[in-house]
Design an enzyme around this catalytic site. Structure first.
Site, PDB file in Angstrom:
ATOM      1  N   SER A 124       0.944  -1.106   0.016  1.00 41.42           N
ATOM      2  CA  SER A 124      -0.098  -0.019   0.130  1.00 41.42           C
ATOM      3  C   SER A 124       0.842   1.065   0.087  1.00 41.42           C
ATOM      4  O   SER A 124       1.987   1.254   0.674  1.00 41.42           O
ATOM      5  CB  SER A 124      -0.961   0.069   1.354  1.00 41.42           C
ATOM      6  OG  SER A 124      -1.434   1.085   1.386  1.00 41.42           O
ATOM      7  N   TYR A 138      -2.204  -1.307  10.763  1.00 43.55           N
ATOM      8  CA  TYR A 138      -2.515  -1.962   9.323  1.00 43.55           C
ATOM      9  C   TYR A 138      -1.211  -1.588   8.248  1.00 43.55           C
ATOM     10  O   TYR A 138      -0.768  -2.274   7.773  1.00 43.55           O
ATOM     11  CB  TYR A 138      -3.803  -1.576   8.751  1.00 43.55           C
ATOM     12  CG  TYR A 138      -3.867  -1.725   7.191  1.00 43.55           C
ATOM     13  CD1 TYR A 138      -3.952  -2.965   6.777  1.00 43.55           C
ATOM     14  CD2 TYR A 138      -3.532  -0.518   6.418  1.00 43.55           C
ATOM     15  CE1 TYR A 138      -4.091  -3.163   5.248  1.00 43.55           C
ATOM     16  CE2 TYR A 138      -3.744  -0.718   4.923  1.00 43.55           C
ATOM     17  CZ  TYR A 138      -3.733  -2.220   4.440  1.00 43.55           C
ATOM     18  OH  TYR A 138      -3.936  -2.124   2.985  1.00 43.55           O
ATOM     19  N   LYS A 156       2.155  -3.560   6.588  1.00 40.98           N
ATOM     20  CA  LYS A 156       2.683  -3.531   5.146  1.00 40.98           C
ATOM     21  C   LYS A 156       4.101  -3.244   5.055  1.00 40.98           C
ATOM     22  O   LYS A 156       4.810  -3.751   4.368  1.00 40.98           O
ATOM     23  CB  LYS A 156       1.863  -2.472   4.526  1.00 40.98           C
ATOM     24  CG  LYS A 156       0.395  -2.999   4.270  1.00 40.98           C
ATOM     25  CD  LYS A 156       0.371  -4.068   3.350  1.00 40.98           C
ATOM     26  CE  LYS A 156      -1.227  -4.648   3.079  1.00 40.98           C
ATOM     27  NZ  LYS A 156      -1.484  -5.906   2.556  1.00 40.98           N
TER      28      LYS A 156
HETATM   29  P1  NAD Z   1     -10.438  -7.872   0.788  1.00 39.92           P
HETATM   30  O1  NAD Z   1     -10.912  -8.045   2.321  1.00 39.92           O
HETATM   31  O2  NAD Z   1     -11.743  -7.639   0.046  1.00 39.92           O
HETATM   32  O3  NAD Z   1      -9.882  -9.247   0.670  1.00 39.92           O
HETATM   33  C1  NAD Z   1      -8.781  -9.852   1.419  1.00 39.92           C
HETATM   34  C2  NAD Z   1      -9.035 -11.420   1.196  1.00 39.92           C
HETATM   35  O4  NAD Z   1      -8.123 -12.050   2.082  1.00 39.92           O
HETATM   36  C3  NAD Z   1     -10.491 -11.690   1.494  1.00 39.92           C
HETATM   37  O5  NAD Z   1     -11.074 -12.486   0.626  1.00 39.92           O
HETATM   38  C4  NAD Z   1     -10.476 -12.597   2.945  1.00 39.92           C
HETATM   39  O6  NAD Z   1     -11.379 -13.499   3.150  1.00 39.92           O
HETATM   40  C5  NAD Z   1      -9.214 -13.169   3.030  1.00 39.92           C
HETATM   41  N1  NAD Z   1      -8.352 -13.431   3.932  1.00 39.92           N
HETATM   42  C6  NAD Z   1      -8.102 -12.625   4.968  1.00 39.92           C
HETATM   43  N2  NAD Z   1      -7.330 -12.999   6.108  1.00 39.92           N
HETATM   44  C7  NAD Z   1      -6.827 -14.295   5.717  1.00 39.92           C
HETATM   45  C8  NAD Z   1      -6.237 -15.434   6.010  1.00 39.92           C
HETATM   46  N3  NAD Z   1      -5.646 -15.353   7.187  1.00 39.92           N
HETATM   47  N4  NAD Z   1      -6.217 -16.554   5.320  1.00 39.92           N
HETATM   48  C9  NAD Z   1      -6.637 -16.758   4.162  1.00 39.92           C
HETATM   49  N5  NAD Z   1      -7.643 -15.711   3.551  1.00 39.92           N
HETATM   50  C10 NAD Z   1      -7.499 -14.576   4.404  1.00 39.92           C
HETATM   51  O7  NAD Z   1      -9.346  -6.895   0.649  1.00 39.92           O
HETATM   52  P2  NAD Z   1      -8.910  -6.141  -0.691  1.00 39.92           P
HETATM   53  O8  NAD Z   1      -9.757  -4.910  -0.753  1.00 39.92           O
HETATM   54  O9  NAD Z   1      -9.316  -6.940  -1.991  1.00 39.92           O
HETATM   55  O10 NAD Z   1      -7.440  -5.876  -0.349  1.00 39.92           O
HETATM   56  C11 NAD Z   1      -6.768  -7.129  -1.003  1.00 39.92           C
HETATM   57  C12 NAD Z   1      -5.273  -6.632  -0.453  1.00 39.92           C
HETATM   58  O11 NAD Z   1      -4.627  -5.460  -0.911  1.00 39.92           O
HETATM   59  C13 NAD Z   1      -5.185  -6.584   1.158  1.00 39.92           C
HETATM   60  O12 NAD Z   1      -3.872  -7.121   1.494  1.00 39.92           O
HETATM   61  C14 NAD Z   1      -5.086  -5.211   1.345  1.00 39.92           C
HETATM   62  O13 NAD Z   1      -4.158  -5.004   2.714  1.00 39.92           O
HETATM   63  C15 NAD Z   1      -4.234  -4.599   0.072  1.00 39.92           C
HETATM   64  N6  NAD Z   1      -4.555  -3.168  -0.116  1.00 39.92           N
HETATM   65  C16 NAD Z   1      -5.973  -2.763  -0.210  1.00 39.92           C
HETATM   66  C17 NAD Z   1      -5.966  -1.703  -0.497  1.00 39.92           C
HETATM   67  C18 NAD Z   1      -7.687  -1.179  -0.750  1.00 39.92           C
HETATM   68  O14 NAD Z   1      -7.991   0.134  -0.586  1.00 39.92           O
HETATM   69  N7  NAD Z   1      -8.841  -2.104  -0.907  1.00 39.92           N
HETATM   70  C19 NAD Z   1      -5.417  -0.618  -0.774  1.00 39.92           C
HETATM   71  C20 NAD Z   1      -4.037  -1.008  -0.342  1.00 39.92           C
HETATM   72  C21 NAD Z   1      -3.554  -2.303  -0.130  1.00 39.92           C
HETATM   73  C1  UD1 Z   2      -7.209   4.876   3.953  1.00 44.15           C
HETATM   74  C2  UD1 Z   2      -6.174   4.417   4.900  1.00 44.15           C
HETATM   75  C3  UD1 Z   2      -4.937   4.018   4.108  1.00 44.15           C
HETATM   76  C4  UD1 Z   2      -5.269   2.735   3.277  1.00 44.15           C
HETATM   77  C5  UD1 Z   2      -6.331   2.910   2.529  1.00 44.15           C
HETATM   78  C6  UD1 Z   2      -6.908   1.676   1.694  1.00 44.15           C
HETATM   79  C7  UD1 Z   2      -6.344   5.916   6.671  1.00 44.15           C
HETATM   80  C8  UD1 Z   2      -5.839   7.469   7.416  1.00 44.15           C
HETATM   81  N1  UD1 Z   2      -5.720   5.718   5.489  1.00 44.15           N
HETATM   82  O1  UD1 Z   2      -6.787   5.769   2.745  1.00 44.15           O
HETATM   83  O2  UD1 Z   2      -3.914   3.620   5.273  1.00 44.15           O
HETATM   84  O3  UD1 Z   2      -4.304   2.258   2.742  1.00 44.15           O
HETATM   85  O4  UD1 Z   2      -7.547   3.639   2.981  1.00 44.15           O
HETATM   86  O5  UD1 Z   2      -7.866   0.991   2.564  1.00 44.15           O
HETATM   87  O6  UD1 Z   2      -7.486   5.799   7.142  1.00 44.15           O
HETATM   88  N2  UD1 Z   2     -13.616  10.507   3.437  1.00 44.15           N
HETATM   89  C9  UD1 Z   2     -14.634  11.374   3.772  1.00 44.15           C
HETATM   90  N3  UD1 Z   2     -15.530  10.692   4.174  1.00 44.15           N
HETATM   91  C10 UD1 Z   2     -15.867   9.352   4.383  1.00 44.15           C
HETATM   92  C11 UD1 Z   2     -14.619   8.715   3.973  1.00 44.15           C
HETATM   93  C12 UD1 Z   2     -13.576   9.210   3.692  1.00 44.15           C
HETATM   94  O7  UD1 Z   2     -14.529  12.656   3.519  1.00 44.15           O
HETATM   95  O8  UD1 Z   2     -16.843   8.941   4.911  1.00 44.15           O
HETATM   96  C13 UD1 Z   2     -12.152  11.383   2.814  1.00 44.15           C
HETATM   97  C14 UD1 Z   2     -11.166  11.028   3.695  1.00 44.15           C
HETATM   98  O9  UD1 Z   2     -11.034  11.991   4.699  1.00 44.15           O
HETATM   99  C15 UD1 Z   2      -9.981  11.142   2.584  1.00 44.15           C
HETATM  100  C16 UD1 Z   2     -10.699  10.502   1.314  1.00 44.15           C
HETATM  101  O10 UD1 Z   2     -12.010  10.592   1.594  1.00 44.15           O
HETATM  102  O11 UD1 Z   2      -9.435  12.480   2.554  1.00 44.15           O
HETATM  103  C17 UD1 Z   2     -10.203   9.011   1.004  1.00 44.15           C
HETATM  104  O12 UD1 Z   2     -10.454   8.163   2.317  1.00 44.15           O
HETATM  105  P1  UD1 Z   2     -10.366   6.771   2.244  1.00 44.15           P
HETATM  106  O13 UD1 Z   2     -11.090   6.054   1.166  1.00 44.15           O
HETATM  107  O14 UD1 Z   2     -10.421   6.242   3.683  1.00 44.15           O
HETATM  108  O15 UD1 Z   2      -8.884   6.586   2.094  1.00 44.15           O
HETATM  109  P2  UD1 Z   2      -7.401   7.055   2.436  1.00 44.15           P
HETATM  110  O16 UD1 Z   2      -7.623   7.780   3.678  1.00 44.15           O
HETATM  111  O17 UD1 Z   2      -6.668   7.704   1.417  1.00 44.15           O
END
Ligand code: NAD
Ligand code: UD1
Length: 338
Positions: free
Chosen positions: A125, A150, A154
């Site tokens: 991330s 979290y 990472k």
């Molecule tokens: P998600 O929760 O939809 O997917 C994660 C999956 O992992 C789920 O299907 C869950 O059931 C499975 N899981 C969790 N713990 C497990 C375990 N111990 N063993 C086996 N399976 C397990 O999340 P996502 O949004 O698809 O994110 C996927 C990856 O990307 C994650 O590692 C997350 O941290 C990373 N990531 C996501 C975002 C985002 O904004 N969605 C941003 C940056 C990084």
């Molecule tokens: C957040 C996490 C980041 C994580 C990422 C993906 C924090 C501080 N950061 O990023 O660590 O990797 O999610 O899961 O939590 N916002 C509103 N109203 C809402 C929700 C969000 O105004 O109800 C705003 C937030 O203030 C931010 C923007 O929308 O400015 C994006 O928010 P969000 O989707 O939570 O992502 P990040 O904060 O960028």
């Protein structure tokens, strides 16, 4: 064509990546404990692609379950999505986050070593940049301690993987640093299905639009940005999914550990998201401005040139696509996969 193990493949980003892998002709084995996802997502992936995948229900912290997968299938590469991702929750139950994310990754690496599989794409991330640099973020900027547990997991996993690759040249590892993934598959069949109240902006907006929540609260409108609200780098989940296919191909040909930002490089404000969503989809998002949220940075976006130059990957989807596709998914599935 490769045989790819996708941990967390039933989740939001994982399911979209399975579609792209299958469409590109790869074989897919999903390993997921379904703690934050539904098997229905995988059924729909197979329907969309008209191809089948193998699903193994299991936990990445369980060494014997992992060993069995590597014994049963001749895996070429692993894409590792499995883990917990809710920032707020990670502050309340840090040890659970360390266990799933850090211990789980160590178990996976050990199982890979045992099976002589050394190609890995890891879901990192942009949070690993911490708060000390400024946008646009480049991969060679110094990393710093994220302000939540979290993000800390990472950073630790990235550093662990780098050290493993330094110690053993057989490793080939991609660290993909995602910015803000949004959107859904064009069909509306798969998308983001958060449990409980969404923490992130996009699912909150779509749940207001569909009537599940009353109004959107925008956190802060006195930031030093073009309209006073925070700016982020939103990336369509299908573009993000495709980046994994490019990264796997790259890693199957090279060794070492390398990081790539996966974003568009375009700062988009929170207010712009609300207004563009309303315009593109013809729905109103009742909104109020509230206090800033602790820990938010004013602007956070990528320099995404390294991924284009080295992986040959470039995002294709516009902001309008992201918002139309998010809404299409939510409209067709007002209660997610339930
Ligand atoms: P998600 O929760 O939809 O997917 C994660 C999956 O992992 C789920 O299907 C869950 O059931 C499975 N899981 C969790 N713990 C497990 C375990 N111990 N063993 C086996 N399976 C397990 O999340 P996502 O949004 O698809 O994110 C996927 C990856 O990307 C994650 O590692 C997350 O941290 C990373 N990531 C996501 C975002 C985002 O904004 N969605 C941003 C940056 C990084
Ligand atoms: C957040 C996490 C980041 C994580 C990422 C993906 C924090 C501080 N950061 O990023 O660590 O990797 O999610 O899961 O939590 N916002 C509103 N109203 C809402 C929700 C969000 O105004 O109800 C705003 C937030 O203030 C931010 C923007 O929308 O400015 C994006 O928010 P969000 O989707 O939570 O992502 P990040 O904060 O960028």
């Amino acid at each position: 064509m490769a045989k790819i193990l996708v941990t967390g493949g039933a989740g939001y980003i994982g399911s979209h990546t399975c579609v792209e892998l299958l469409n590109a002709g790869h074989e897919v084995i999903v390993f997921d404990n379904l703690s934050n996802s539904s098997e229905e997502a995988l059924r729909r992936v197979q329907k969309l692609t008209n191809k089948s995948l193998v699903f193994v229900q299991g936990d990445i912290r369980n060494q014997s379950e992992l060993d069995l997968v590597f014994q049963d299938h001749k895996i070429d590469a692993v894409i590792h999505f499995a883990g917990l991702k809710a920032v707020g929750e990670s502050q309340q139950i840090p040890l659970t986050y360390f266990d799933h994310n850090i211990t789980g990754s160590i178990q996976l690496i050990k199982a890979m070593e045992k099976a002589s599989v050394f190609t890995l794409v890891f879901s990192s991330s942009a949070t690993v940049y911490g708060e000390h640099s400024s946008s646009p973020y480049k991969e060679d900027f110094p990393l710093s301690m994220p302000n939540n547990n979290y993000g800390y997991t990472k950073l630790v996993i990235e550093q662990m993987l780098e050290k493993a690759a330094q110690a053993d040249v057989r490793w080939s590892i991609a660290l993909l640093r995602y910015f803000n993934p949004v959107g859904a598959h064009k069909s509306g069949e798969i998308g983001e299905d958060p449990q409980g109240t969404p923490n992130n902006l996009m699912p909150y907006v779509t749940q207001v639009a569909v009537g599940r929540r009353e109004k959107l609260s925008i956190f802060g409108h006195d930031y030093p940005t073009k309209d006073g609200t925070c700016e982020r780098d939103f990336i369509h989940v299908v573009d993000l999914a495709k980046a994994h296919v490019f990264a796997v191909i790259n890693r199957l040909k090279q060794t070492g550990c390398r990081a790539w930002n996966i974003g568009t490089g375009m700062p988009i404000s929170v207010l712009q998201i609300k207004e563009t969503f309303e315009k593109v989809n013809g729905v109103e998002i009742p909104t109020i401005f509230v206090e800033r949220r602790a820990g938010d940075l004013a602007a956070f976006y990528a320099d995404a040139t390294r991924a284009e130059q080295e992986l040959g990957w470039k995002p294709q989807y516009s902001l309008e696509d992201m918002l139309a596709d998010s809404w299409n998914w939510q409209k067709q599935n007002p209660n997610g996969y339930n």
